[in-house]
Design a protein around this motif. Structure first.
Motif, mmCIF file in Angstrom:
data_model
loop_
_atom_site.group_PDB
_atom_site.id
_atom_site.type_symbol
_atom_site.label_atom_id
_atom_site.label_comp_id
_atom_site.label_asym_id
_atom_site.label_seq_id
_atom_site.Cartn_x
_atom_site.Cartn_y
_atom_site.Cartn_z
ATOM 1 N N LEU A 104 0.828 -1.208 0.000
ATOM 2 C CA LEU A 104 0.000 0.000 0.000
ATOM 3 C C LEU A 104 0.862 1.258 0.000
ATOM 4 O O LEU A 104 0.484 2.284 -0.554
ATOM 5 N N PHE A 105 2.028 1.191 0.620
ATOM 6 C CA PHE A 105 2.903 2.360 0.672
ATOM 7 C C PHE A 105 3.555 2.654 -0.680
ATOM 8 O O PHE A 105 4.004 3.768 -0.913
ATOM 9 N N SER A 106 3.627 1.669 -1.562
ATOM 10 C CA SER A 106 4.310 1.843 -2.842
ATOM 11 C C SER A 106 3.667 2.970 -3.647
ATOM 12 O O SER A 106 2.470 2.951 -3.933
ATOM 13 N N GLY A 107 4.468 3.961 -4.016
ATOM 14 C CA GLY A 107 3.999 5.045 -4.868
ATOM 15 C C GLY A 107 3.204 6.118 -4.167
ATOM 16 O O GLY A 107 2.687 7.034 -4.814
ATOM 17 N N THR A 108 3.095 6.056 -2.856
ATOM 18 C CA THR A 108 2.290 7.053 -2.154
ATOM 19 C C THR A 108 3.073 8.345 -1.951
ATOM 20 O O THR A 108 4.288 8.339 -1.755
ATOM 21 N N LEU A 109 2.352 9.475 -2.019
ATOM 22 C CA LEU A 109 2.985 10.777 -1.772
ATOM 23 C C LEU A 109 3.258 10.980 -0.291
ATOM 24 O O LEU A 109 4.243 11.587 0.099
ATOM 25 N N GLY A 110 2.344 10.506 0.528
ATOM 26 C CA GLY A 110 2.465 10.697 1.965
ATOM 27 C C GLY A 110 1.362 9.949 2.682
ATOM 28 O O GLY A 110 0.537 9.276 2.061
ATOM 29 N N ALA A 111 1.362 10.064 4.005
ATOM 30 C CA ALA A 111 0.418 9.278 4.791
ATOM 31 C C ALA A 111 -0.133 10.084 5.963
ATOM 32 O O ALA A 111 0.507 11.016 6.453
ATOM 33 N N VAL A 112 -1.321 9.689 6.375
ATOM 34 C CA VAL A 112 -1.935 10.184 7.604
ATOM 35 C C VAL A 112 -1.902 9.053 8.626
ATOM 36 O O VAL A 112 -2.404 7.957 8.346
ATOM 37 N N VAL A 113 -1.283 9.305 9.780
ATOM 38 C CA VAL A 113 -1.335 8.339 10.877
ATOM 39 C C VAL A 113 -2.485 8.760 11.782
ATOM 40 O O VAL A 113 -2.424 9.795 12.454
ATOM 41 N N LEU A 114 -3.551 7.970 11.763
ATOM 42 C CA LEU A 114 -4.713 8.280 12.590
ATOM 43 C C LEU A 114 -4.527 7.637 13.961
ATOM 44 O O LEU A 114 -4.169 6.451 14.060
ATOM 45 N N VAL A 115 -4.782 8.431 15.004
ATOM 46 C CA VAL A 115 -4.443 8.013 16.368
ATOM 47 C C VAL A 115 -5.659 8.107 17.279
ATOM 48 O O VAL A 115 -6.435 9.067 17.200
ATOM 49 N N ASP A 116 -5.826 7.102 18.119
ATOM 50 C CA ASP A 116 -6.755 7.154 19.244
ATOM 51 C C ASP A 116 -5.903 7.446 20.475
ATOM 52 O O ASP A 116 -5.079 6.607 20.871
ATOM 53 N N THR A 117 -6.067 8.622 21.071
ATOM 54 C CA THR A 117 -5.175 9.027 22.165
ATOM 55 C C THR A 117 -5.343 8.167 23.410
ATOM 56 O O THR A 117 -4.533 8.246 24.333
ATOM 57 N N ARG A 118 -6.388 7.325 23.463
ATOM 58 C CA ARG A 118 -6.537 6.399 24.590
ATOM 59 C C ARG A 118 -5.651 5.170 24.397
ATOM 60 O O ARG A 118 -5.437 4.397 25.333
ATOM 61 N N ARG A 119 -5.154 4.975 23.153
ATOM 62 C CA ARG A 119 -4.340 3.796 22.826
ATOM 63 C C ARG A 119 -3.175 4.224 21.938
ATOM 64 O O ARG A 119 -3.019 3.768 20.812
ATOM 65 N N LEU A 120 -2.353 5.111 22.441
ATOM 66 C CA LEU A 120 -1.274 5.671 21.632
ATOM 67 C C LEU A 120 -0.275 4.611 21.163
ATOM 68 O O LEU A 120 0.270 4.699 20.063
ATOM 69 N N ALA A 121 -0.043 3.610 21.999
ATOM 70 C CA ALA A 121 0.945 2.581 21.641
ATOM 71 C C ALA A 121 0.546 1.828 20.377
ATOM 72 O O ALA A 121 1.416 1.298 19.667
ATOM 73 N N ASP A 122 -0.750 1.786 20.055
ATOM 74 C CA ASP A 122 -1.195 1.081 18.861
ATOM 75 C C ASP A 122 -0.722 1.756 17.581
ATOM 76 O O ASP A 122 -0.822 1.177 16.497
ATOM 77 N N SER A 123 -0.235 2.997 17.685
ATOM 78 C CA SER A 123 0.204 3.742 16.501
ATOM 79 C C SER A 123 1.706 3.651 16.284
ATOM 80 O O SER A 123 2.203 4.128 15.260
ATOM 81 N N TRP A 124 2.426 3.054 17.203
ATOM 82 C CA TRP A 124 3.881 3.005 17.083
ATOM 83 C C TRP A 124 4.322 2.277 15.810
ATOM 84 O O TRP A 124 5.244 2.709 15.127
ATOM 85 N N TYR A 125 3.668 1.152 15.522
ATOM 86 C CA TYR A 125 4.088 0.371 14.356
ATOM 87 C C TYR A 125 3.914 1.179 13.069
ATOM 88 O O TYR A 125 4.783 1.150 12.178
ATOM 89 N N ALA A 126 2.793 1.906 12.960
ATOM 90 C CA ALA A 126 2.543 2.683 11.741
ATOM 91 C C ALA A 126 3.646 3.712 11.527
ATOM 92 O O ALA A 126 4.168 3.866 10.417
ATOM 93 N N ILE A 127 4.007 4.428 12.567
ATOM 94 C CA ILE A 127 5.052 5.447 12.445
ATOM 95 C C ILE A 127 6.385 4.805 12.117
ATOM 96 O O ILE A 127 7.148 5.306 11.278
ATOM 97 N N ASP A 128 6.665 3.675 12.737
ATOM 98 C CA ASP A 128 7.925 2.974 12.471
ATOM 99 C C ASP A 128 8.022 2.555 11.011
ATOM 100 O O ASP A 128 9.069 2.724 10.373
ATOM 101 N N ARG A 129 6.953 2.013 10.453
ATOM 102 C CA ARG A 129 6.987 1.560 9.061
ATOM 103 C C ARG A 129 7.133 2.736 8.099
ATOM 104 O O ARG A 129 7.842 2.658 7.091
ATOM 105 N N LEU A 130 6.437 3.832 8.376
ATOM 106 C CA LEU A 130 6.545 5.003 7.501
ATOM 107 C C LEU A 130 7.954 5.569 7.525
ATOM 108 O O LEU A 130 8.505 5.952 6.484
ATOM 109 N N GLU A 131 8.546 5.639 8.705
ATOM 110 C CA GLU A 131 9.924 6.132 8.803
ATOM 111 C C GLU A 131 10.874 5.187 8.086
ATOM 112 O O GLU A 131 11.829 5.625 7.439
#
Length: 218
Positions: A104-131
């Motif tokens: 899904l990341f192939s050819g993308t201009l950029g990404a939105v990481v959508l976050v639920d602030t009650r479960r911030l740790a669930d977003s770590w993987y997304a940020i790691d993969r984008l970086e």
């Protein structure tokens, strides 16, 4: 599978510039909802009803009431002008579908990481993969009415640098979701302008570097 296609006219032949943005994040943060709210077409959805068979493999902390899940991706579309169209992809949030993210990341201009602030740790993987992919992104905190955190607390929890935009949104609201996408586009434009100001960027933009002589560009 809940699958739907456009109820509008097919994309015109003149819309030859297809731009791609991906919405990622943890399970149940509202990715499908955001794509649905902002797409100009009825989005393609690959949601399946959750069953007891998945209880042993799915992480449901904080989203026990969720009854369906995206098993491939969500897809929406926004027409920018007569020649340019924005394609919006929502990635599946459950760990067992993360293998789909790289495609899904192939050819993308950029990404939105959508976050639920009650479960911030669930977003770590997304940020790691984008970086890891070097994909520019912003972070949008979806409004679930949960505990409030300051911007700095969220940045610290996500180890987010100051140059990554952080915004609040309501993924159910079209105007709020559009604001998130506009923020991402503005961020991409700023990054592009910054690169152009570097010596490497200036060289890349020089006529000789592009295989053109000054005479041919006048």
């Amino acid at each position: 599978m809940d699958s739907a296609t456009s109820d509008h006219a097919a994309l015109g032949a003149t819309a030859d510039n297809g731009l791609k943005i991906v919405v990622v994040g943890g399970f149940g943060v509202g990715k499908t909802t955001m794509v649905r709210s902002v797409s100009e077409i009825r989005p393609l959805s690959t949601e399946e009803t959750m069953t007891r068979a998945g209880e042993a493999v799915d992480h449901l902390d904080g989203v026990q009431s969720k009854a369906s899940t995206t098993v491939a991706f969500d897809f929406g579309r926004i027409t920018l002008d007569e020649r340019s169209v924005l394609y919006l992809f929502g990635a599946p949030g459950q760990e067992r579908f993360w293998f789909l993210w790289d495609r899904l990341f192939s050819g993308t201009l950029g990404a939105v990481v959508l976050v639920d602030t009650r479960r911030l740790a669930d977003s770590w993987y997304a940020i790691d993969r984008l970086e890891h992919h070097g994909t520019p992104f912003i972070v949008a905190c979806n409004d679930f009415g949960g505990p409030l955190h300051t911007e700095q607390q969220i940045r610290d929890a996500l180890d987010l640098s100051e140059d990554v935009p952080l915004v609040e949104c309501d993924a159910r609201d079209r105007s709020s979701s559009k604001y998130v996408l506009i923020t991402l586009v503005e961020h991409l434009h700023a990054l592009s302008a910054a690169r152009a100001r570097t010596p490497e960027g200036a060289l890349a933009g020089a006529p000789e570097a592009a295989g053109r002589t000054p005479e041919t560009t006048s």
